[in-house]
Design a protein around this motif. Structure first.
Motif, PDB file in Angstrom:
ATOM      1  N   GLU A 181      65.864   1.412 147.992  1.00 28.86           N
ATOM      2  CA  GLU A 181      65.571   2.852 148.047  1.00 28.86           C
ATOM      3  C   GLU A 181      66.600   3.543 148.940  1.00 28.86           C
ATOM      4  OE1 GLU A 181      61.458   2.869 149.248  1.00 28.86           O
ATOM      5  OE2 GLU A 181      60.871   2.176 147.247  1.00 28.86           O
ATOM      6  N   SER A 228      71.225   6.611 133.473  1.00 32.20           N
ATOM      7  CA  SER A 228      72.519   7.167 133.839  1.00 32.20           C
ATOM      8  C   SER A 228      73.520   6.738 132.784  1.00 32.20           C
ATOM      9  CB  SER A 228      72.959   6.616 135.186  1.00 32.20           C
ATOM     10  OG  SER A 228      73.404   5.288 135.030  1.00 32.20           O
ATOM     11  N   LEU A 231      72.450   5.887 140.734  1.00 32.02           N
ATOM     12  CA  LEU A 231      71.227   5.629 141.507  1.00 32.02           C
ATOM     13  C   LEU A 231      70.700   4.284 141.005  1.00 32.02           C
ATOM     14  CD1 LEU A 231      69.679   9.207 141.551  1.00 32.02           C
ATOM     15  CD2 LEU A 231      71.297   8.144 143.146  1.00 32.02           C
ATOM     16  N   THR A 232      71.082   3.258 141.744  1.00 34.36           N
ATOM     17  CA  THR A 232      70.874   1.874 141.294  1.00 34.36           C
ATOM     18  C   THR A 232      69.395   1.518 141.183  1.00 34.36           C
ATOM     19  OG1 THR A 232      72.893   1.374 142.474  1.00 34.36           O
ATOM     20  CG2 THR A 232      71.520  -0.497 141.875  1.00 34.36           C
ATOM     21  N   GLU A 233      69.084   0.825 140.104  1.00 35.16           N
ATOM     22  CA  GLU A 233      67.694   0.390 139.876  1.00 35.16           C
ATOM     23  C   GLU A 233      67.480  -1.017 140.391  1.00 35.16           C
ATOM     24  OE1 GLU A 233      65.308   1.975 138.239  1.00 35.16           O
ATOM     25  OE2 GLU A 233      66.466   3.652 137.417  1.00 35.16           O
ATOM     26  N   PRO A 234      66.405  -1.229 141.148  1.00 33.28           N
ATOM     27  CA  PRO A 234      66.070  -2.605 141.493  1.00 33.28           C
ATOM     28  C   PRO A 234      65.451  -3.308 140.283  1.00 33.28           C
ATOM     29  CG  PRO A 234      64.426  -1.097 142.397  1.00 33.28           C
ATOM     30  CD  PRO A 234      65.486  -0.244 141.726  1.00 33.28           C
ATOM     31  N   LEU A 235      65.677  -4.588 140.138  1.00 32.42           N
ATOM     32  CA  LEU A 235      64.968  -5.370 139.123  1.00 32.42           C
ATOM     33  C   LEU A 235      64.028  -6.303 139.879  1.00 32.42           C
ATOM     34  CD1 LEU A 235      67.994  -6.265 136.785  1.00 32.42           C
ATOM     35  CD2 LEU A 235      66.236  -4.518 136.402  1.00 32.42           C
ATOM     36  N   LYS A 265      62.928  -4.098 148.357  1.00 32.18           N
ATOM     37  CA  LYS A 265      62.672  -2.811 147.712  1.00 32.18           C
ATOM     38  C   LYS A 265      63.106  -1.633 148.596  1.00 32.18           C
ATOM     39  CE  LYS A 265      58.796  -0.968 145.214  1.00 32.18           C
ATOM     40  NZ  LYS A 265      57.378  -1.139 144.968  1.00 32.18           N
ATOM     41  N   GLU A 270      60.568  -7.901 139.152  1.00 25.79           N
ATOM     42  CA  GLU A 270      59.445  -8.049 138.227  1.00 25.79           C
ATOM     43  C   GLU A 270      59.165  -9.514 137.993  1.00 25.79           C
ATOM     44  OE1 GLU A 270      62.846  -7.227 134.994  1.00 25.79           O
ATOM     45  OE2 GLU A 270      61.650  -5.642 135.865  1.00 25.79           O
ATOM     46  N   THR A 312      74.591  -0.861 138.561  1.00 22.89           N
ATOM     47  CA  THR A 312      73.428  -0.084 138.108  1.00 22.89           C
ATOM     48  C   THR A 312      72.114  -0.838 138.297  1.00 22.89           C
ATOM     49  OG1 THR A 312      73.805  -0.963 135.896  1.00 22.89           O
ATOM     50  CG2 THR A 312      74.733   1.227 136.380  1.00 22.89           C
ATOM     51  N   HIS A 313      72.184  -2.181 138.368  1.00 23.74           N
ATOM     52  CA  HIS A 313      70.947  -2.962 138.456  1.00 23.74           C
ATOM     53  C   HIS A 313      71.080  -4.063 139.497  1.00 23.74           C
ATOM     54  CE1 HIS A 313      70.639  -1.104 134.465  1.00 23.74           C
ATOM     55  NE2 HIS A 313      69.360  -1.057 134.752  1.00 23.74           N
ATOM     56  N   ARG A 352      69.810   4.091 147.149  1.00 21.02           N
ATOM     57  CA  ARG A 352      69.752   5.286 146.295  1.00 21.02           C
ATOM     58  C   ARG A 352      69.882   6.555 147.128  1.00 21.02           C
ATOM     59  NH1 ARG A 352      66.930   4.254 141.233  1.00 21.02           N
ATOM     60  NH2 ARG A 352      65.964   6.296 141.293  1.00 21.02           N
TER      61      ARG A 352
END
Ligand code: AMP
Ligand code: TRP
Length: 354
Positions: free
Chosen positions: A157, A2, A196-200, A153, A202, A144-145, A160
Motif C-alpha cells: 500500500e 493500467s 499503482l502496483t497490485e499485490p498478489l 500488504k 491469494e 505491475t504485480h 502505491r
C-alpha cells in the motif's frame, strides 16, 4: 487497471533459513507466474542489512535464497534472478523515494514497530526507511504485480502511495517530457509515470502460522527452530517437527467452522491443503473426525514428498557457489539495463543531471 506492460517483481530477504511459509506464501507463486508473465525475482540483500547480519551470513544467505529460487523451478534465463546490491539503481531510486514518502506514512508500518520493539530511538534509519527501498525495488522496473504473503500488504500500500504522490507531484513534468502512461485511477484516466502496483496475495497459503503457536506467523527469525519447517530440513527433522507441533486433544472437525478457537489445528490443515494444492474443506473431507495421531504422519509424509526434492537440489547448487554467483551476475546485468532506463527518466522528471 493500467496500461503499463504487465510485469511481476518480488523479493526475499537473505536472513536465516527459508521456511515453509516463504515457500508456500511466496516462492511457489513465483514459479507459477513464470508461465503467464515476465518475472523479476530479487534477493534483497540491502534489506537484510537492516538487521545487521554478519558479512558471512549475508553472503551465504544470498546464495542460499538464489539456490532456493532455482531449486524450486524459477528459470533464470527466461526470467531474471539477481541480488539487489548488484543493481545500484535500487539504492538511488530509494533515495528519491525517501524524499517522497512522509514520516507519518513510515511511522505507521507495523513491521517497523515490531522489529524496532520498545527501543525505537535505537533502531537504524535503514530499518525505518526499509519500505521506501522496497518501493524502489518494485518501481525501478515499473512492475505491475507483486506476489507476496499477507504480511507485506501494508508495504505494498505504501508503494502505491509513493507512486501516486510522485505521479501527482511531478504530473506536469511527466506530461511535459511525454513520459506519462495512461492509467485508470477510480473513474478517471490520468497520466502517470509509475504504475499503482497490485499485490498478489491469494490462495490458502498467504499466512502460514508457527507450529508452536497458531496465532503467530511462521518466521525465519523465531528463536525456536521447532516453530518452523525450513526448506533445508531433512525428512527426519520435518517428521519430528510435525510430530511435536502444538495441537489440542480433539479430533479434526468435519468442517471449517469447527476450527473456532483451534488455530493450531486450522494451521496444520491449511498447510496440508496448500501442499496438496486443494482446499481445507477437501482435507477435512478426508480427515474430519480423525485424531492428530493419524493426521500428523500423513502431513509429514506429504511435506517430505514435496520439500525434499527442493532441499536436495538446493544442496547440489550450494556445492557450486561459483555457478550461483554467475547466475546472479548475469541476472543483474539484465536487470540493470531495465532499471537504468527508469532512472534516466526519473532524473529528467525531477530535474537531476541536466
Ligand atoms: P521474508 O522472509 O520476510 O523476506 O519474506 C519473503 C516472502 O515470504 C514474503 O512475500 C512474505 O510475505 C512471505 N512469507 C514470509 N513468512 C510467511 C508465512 N509465514 N506465510 C506466508 N508467507 C510468508
Ligand atoms: N519486505 C519483503 C519481505 O520482508 C521483502 C521485499 C523487499 C520485497 N523488496 C521487495 C517483496 C519487493 C516484494 C517486492 O518479505
Amino acid at each position: 487497471m493500467s496500461s503499463f506492460e504487465p510485469l511481476v517483481f518480488s523479493g526475499v530477504q537473505p536472513t536465516g533459513n527459508l521456511t515453509l511459509g516463504n515457500y508456500l506464501g511466496a516462492i511457489r507463486k513465483f514459479v507459477a507466474l513464470q508461465d503467464t508473465h515476465d518475472c523479476i525475482y530479487c534477493v534483497v540483500d540491502l534489506h537484510a542489512l537492516t538487521v545487521n547480519p554478519s558479512p558471512k551470513e549475508l553472503t551465504d544467505g544470498t546464495r542460499s535464497i538464489a539456490a532456493a529460487f532455482l531449486a524450486s523451478g524459477i528459470d533464470p534465463v527466461k526470467h531474471i534472478v539477481f541480488n539487489q546490491s548488484r543493481v545500484h539503481q535500487h539504492a538511488e531510486l530509494a533515495w528519491i523515494f525517501n524524499c517522497v514518502a512522509r514520516m507519518g506514512w513510515l511511522n505507521r508500518m507495523t513491521q517497523f514497530k515490531e522489529k524496532a520493539g520498545k527501543d525505537r530511538e535505537n533502531a537504524s534509519v535503514g530499518l525505518f526507511a526499509y519500505p521506501a527501498l522496497m518501493a524502489a525495488d518494485i518501481l525501478a522496473y515499473r512492475a505491475t504485480h507483486v506476489p507476496v504473503g499477507d504480511d507485506q500488504k501494508q508495504h505494498l500500500e505504501l508503494t502505491r502511495d509513493i507512486a501516486q504522490k510522485f505521479n501527482n507531484d511531478y504530473s506536469s513534468d511527466i506530461a511535459g517530457l511525454g513520459l506519462g502512461v495512461p492509467m485508470q485511477v477510480g473513474d478517471e484516466t490520468v497520466q502517470g509515470f509509475f504504475p499503482l502496483t497490485e499485490p498478489l496475495i491469494e490462495g490458502p497459503a498467504t499466512r502460514i502460522m508457527s507450529l508452536r503457536d497458531g496465532t503467530k506467523k511462521m518466521s525465519k527469525s523465531d528463536p525456536s527452530d521447532l516453530s518452523r519447517i525450513n526448506l533445508t530440513d531433512t525428512a527426519d527433522d520435518i517428521a519430528k517437527k510435525i510430530r511435536k507441533a502444538k495441537t489440542d486433544p480433539e479430533p479434526l472437525p468435519g468442517g471449517t467452522d469447527g476450527f473456532e478457537g483451534r488455530p493450531e489445528a486450522e494451521n496444520l490443515v491449511n498447510i496440508y491443503a496448500a501442499l496438496a494444492e486443494t482446499t481445507k474443506d477437501a482435507v477435512l473431507g478426508d480427515f474430519g473426525g480423525q485424531p492428530f495421531s493419524v493426521f500428523k504422519p500423513a502431513l509429514a509424509e506429504l511435506a517430505v514428498e514435496k520439500l525434499s526434492p527442493i532441499a536436495d537440489e538446493m544442496r547440489r547448487l550450494m556445492a557450486d557457489p561459483g555457478h550461483i554467483d554467475s547466475v546472479l551476475a548475469s541476472g543483474a546485468e539484465r536487470a540493470s539495463v531495465r532499471a537504468e532506463k527508469t532512472m534516466v527518466d526519473v532524473k529528467r522528471i525531477v530535474g537531476l543531471s541536466a
